[in-house]
Motif scaffolding. Structure first.
Motif, mmCIF file in Angstrom:
data_model
loop_
_atom_site.group_PDB
_atom_site.id
_atom_site.type_symbol
_atom_site.label_atom_id
_atom_site.label_comp_id
_atom_site.label_asym_id
_atom_site.label_seq_id
_atom_site.Cartn_x
_atom_site.Cartn_y
_atom_site.Cartn_z
ATOM 1 N N GLU A 53 -63.463 -36.065 76.611
ATOM 2 C CA GLU A 53 -63.549 -35.954 78.069
ATOM 3 C C GLU A 53 -62.666 -36.991 78.746
ATOM 4 O O GLU A 53 -62.176 -36.762 79.854
ATOM 5 N N GLU A 54 -62.457 -38.114 78.083
ATOM 6 C CA GLU A 54 -61.697 -39.206 78.694
ATOM 7 C C GLU A 54 -60.351 -39.449 78.018
ATOM 8 O O GLU A 54 -59.413 -39.909 78.666
ATOM 9 N N MET A 55 -60.258 -39.158 76.721
ATOM 10 C CA MET A 55 -59.070 -39.496 75.956
ATOM 11 C C MET A 55 -58.418 -38.256 75.355
ATOM 12 O O MET A 55 -59.106 -37.353 74.876
ATOM 13 N N ALA A 56 -57.099 -38.259 75.361
ATOM 14 C CA ALA A 56 -56.367 -37.182 74.683
ATOM 15 C C ALA A 56 -56.240 -37.488 73.195
ATOM 16 O O ALA A 56 -56.359 -36.594 72.354
ATOM 17 N N PHE A 57 -56.010 -38.758 72.886
ATOM 18 C CA PHE A 57 -55.853 -39.164 71.480
ATOM 19 C C PHE A 57 -55.901 -40.686 71.389
ATOM 20 O O PHE A 57 -55.822 -41.401 72.395
ATOM 21 N N ALA A 58 -56.045 -41.156 70.158
ATOM 22 C CA ALA A 58 -55.917 -42.576 69.839
ATOM 23 C C ALA A 58 -54.881 -42.714 68.736
ATOM 24 O O ALA A 58 -54.741 -41.825 67.891
ATOM 25 N N ILE A 59 -54.152 -43.810 68.756
ATOM 26 C CA ILE A 59 -53.147 -44.070 67.718
ATOM 27 C C ILE A 59 -53.542 -45.332 66.961
ATOM 28 O O ILE A 59 -53.863 -46.353 67.564
ATOM 29 N N GLU A 60 -53.505 -45.231 65.656
ATOM 30 C CA GLU A 60 -53.722 -46.396 64.801
ATOM 31 C C GLU A 60 -52.382 -46.818 64.204
ATOM 32 O O GLU A 60 -51.724 -46.040 63.514
ATOM 33 N N TYR A 61 -51.985 -48.050 64.501
ATOM 34 C CA TYR A 61 -50.785 -48.632 63.909
ATOM 35 C C TYR A 61 -51.231 -49.618 62.837
ATOM 36 O O TYR A 61 -51.788 -50.675 63.147
ATOM 37 N N ALA A 62 -51.009 -49.281 61.570
ATOM 38 C CA ALA A 62 -51.310 -50.174 60.455
ATOM 39 C C ALA A 62 -50.048 -50.979 60.164
ATOM 40 O O ALA A 62 -49.028 -50.429 59.738
ATOM 41 N N ILE A 63 -50.114 -52.270 60.412
ATOM 42 C CA ILE A 63 -48.928 -53.130 60.451
ATOM 43 C C ILE A 63 -48.804 -53.888 59.132
ATOM 44 O O ILE A 63 -49.687 -54.676 58.773
ATOM 45 N N TRP A 64 -47.721 -53.658 58.428
ATOM 46 C CA TRP A 64 -47.541 -54.200 57.081
ATOM 47 C C TRP A 64 -46.615 -55.409 57.079
ATOM 48 O O TRP A 64 -45.507 -55.366 57.601
ATOM 49 N N TYR A 65 -47.113 -56.488 56.495
ATOM 50 C CA TYR A 65 -46.306 -57.672 56.190
ATOM 51 C C TYR A 65 -46.279 -57.840 54.667
ATOM 52 O O TYR A 65 -47.305 -57.664 54.006
ATOM 53 N N ASP A 66 -45.143 -58.232 54.114
ATOM 54 C CA ASP A 66 -45.075 -58.485 52.683
ATOM 55 C C ASP A 66 -45.868 -59.729 52.288
ATOM 56 O O ASP A 66 -46.284 -59.859 51.136
ATOM 57 N N TYR A 67 -46.072 -60.632 53.261
ATOM 58 C CA TYR A 67 -46.818 -61.861 52.990
ATOM 59 C C TYR A 67 -47.728 -62.218 54.159
ATOM 60 O O TYR A 67 -47.415 -61.964 55.318
ATOM 61 N N ASP A 68 -48.844 -62.831 53.821
ATOM 62 C CA ASP A 68 -49.655 -63.682 54.683
ATOM 63 C C ASP A 68 -49.328 -65.102 54.218
ATOM 64 O O ASP A 68 -48.938 -65.299 53.065
ATOM 65 N N ILE A 69 -49.467 -66.094 55.042
ATOM 66 C CA ILE A 69 -49.109 -67.449 54.643
ATOM 67 C C ILE A 69 -50.003 -67.967 53.512
ATOM 68 O O ILE A 69 -49.665 -68.956 52.857
ATOM 69 N N LEU A 72 -50.211 -62.864 49.028
ATOM 70 C CA LEU A 72 -49.215 -61.795 48.997
ATOM 71 C C LEU A 72 -49.735 -60.568 49.728
ATOM 72 O O LEU A 72 -50.829 -60.090 49.442
ATOM 73 N N TYR A 73 -49.042 -60.133 50.683
ATOM 74 C CA TYR A 73 -49.168 -58.957 51.543
ATOM 75 C C TYR A 73 -50.322 -59.025 52.535
ATOM 76 O O TYR A 73 -51.316 -59.710 52.354
ATOM 77 N N GLU A 74 -50.115 -58.304 53.644
ATOM 78 C CA GLU A 74 -51.051 -58.319 54.769
ATOM 79 C C GLU A 74 -50.980 -56.990 55.493
ATOM 80 O O GLU A 74 -49.897 -56.412 55.661
ATOM 81 N N LEU A 75 -52.135 -56.488 55.906
ATOM 82 C CA LEU A 75 -52.206 -55.265 56.698
ATOM 83 C C LEU A 75 -53.080 -55.536 57.914
ATOM 84 O O LEU A 75 -54.263 -55.850 57.774
ATOM 85 N N GLU A 76 -52.482 -55.469 59.090
ATOM 86 C CA GLU A 76 -53.214 -55.646 60.346
ATOM 87 C C GLU A 76 -53.146 -54.337 61.135
ATOM 88 O O GLU A 76 -52.377 -53.430 60.786
ATOM 89 N N HIS A 77 -53.930 -54.236 62.203
ATOM 90 C CA HIS A 77 -54.031 -52.974 62.930
ATOM 91 C C HIS A 77 -54.027 -53.178 64.441
ATOM 92 O O HIS A 77 -54.577 -54.169 64.944
ATOM 93 N N VAL A 78 -53.424 -52.217 65.127
ATOM 94 C CA VAL A 78 -53.550 -52.084 66.579
ATOM 95 C C VAL A 78 -53.942 -50.642 66.863
ATOM 96 O O VAL A 78 -53.373 -49.710 66.285
#
Length: 230
Positions: A53-69, A72-78
């Protein structure tokens, strides 16, 4: 990925603000368009709720880094929620296994570049997503994690990849030392925008399939650094 979805993904792609001394760049985004309520495949503890009723869609961006400090490797989301007129109505982002609303702390309004691109701040080195860079200072060990605690977690192996990514005590020690020696840094707490090239966007399924290869490529680099044969 369908061309229609790709245009949507480009239109609402987030702008990630990174510390000016950040040693790691985003190397891929795995994207999913939700047109109905459904559990996330890349952040499975979350159900992405799309109120039609309020939203047409939502987008998930899974953000890939080869490293976290620290490992090894990192996946964050928006997550970006869009109404039937194409306006961004809500933005959320991952924060150390949880998620936050991305809004201006003074007025509660969305933070956008133009009308459609959410602006999100990445914790230096760790990449947890924040609405305001001033919040970095309240995160425990935000500075130590980039310096004396850099590399402490070595190679992470998620259950879904345990048959494709392999580690042992020797590799863990090498990875810990490599990250600390090569990437350890003192954040400036000054931020600049990072714009990911469109060609590095893909479906989540494509990114997931590529993850073992991405991780093993970095393991090979670490072994070569220490003159260890593959």
């Amino acid at each position: 990925m369908m061309s229609r979805d790709m245009e949507i993904l480009k239109t609402y792609k987030p702008v990630i603000m990174q510390d000016t001394k950040e040693p790691f760049s985003i190397t891929a985004m795995g994207c999913t368009v939700f047109r109905e309520t459904k559990r996330s495949s890349s952040f499975p503890r979350r159900e992405i709720v799309v109120n039609r009723e309020e939203m047409a869609f939502a987008i998930e961006y899974a953000i890939w880094y080869d490293y976290d400090i620290q490992h090894l490797y990192e996946l964050e989301h928006v997550w970006v929620y869009v109404d039937h007129e194409g306006a961004v109505k809500k933005v959320e982002a991952s924060f150390h296994g949880k998620f936050l609303n991305i809004v201006d702390l003074e007025h509660g309004e969305l933070i956008l570049e133009g009308d459609t691109h959410p602006i999100v701040y990445a914790q230096p080195g760790k990449h947890a997503m924040l609405p305001d860079p001033r919040l970095v200072r309240i995160i425990p060990d935000w500075l130590e994690s980039c310096l004396i605690k850099a590399g402490t977690d070595g190679v992470l192996v998620q259950d879904m990849f345990e048959d494709q990514i392999h580690t042992d005590d020797k590799l863990q020690i090498m990875t810990e030392e490599y990250i600390k020696e090569v990437f350890g840094f003192c954040p400036s707490l000054e931020f600049q925008p990072f714009y990911l090239e469109d060609e590095k966007m893909m479906s989540w399924e494509e990114l997931k399939e590529s993850i073992p290869q991405r991780v093993n490529r970095q393991i090979d680099i670490i072994k070569a650094y220490y003159n260890i044969e593959k």
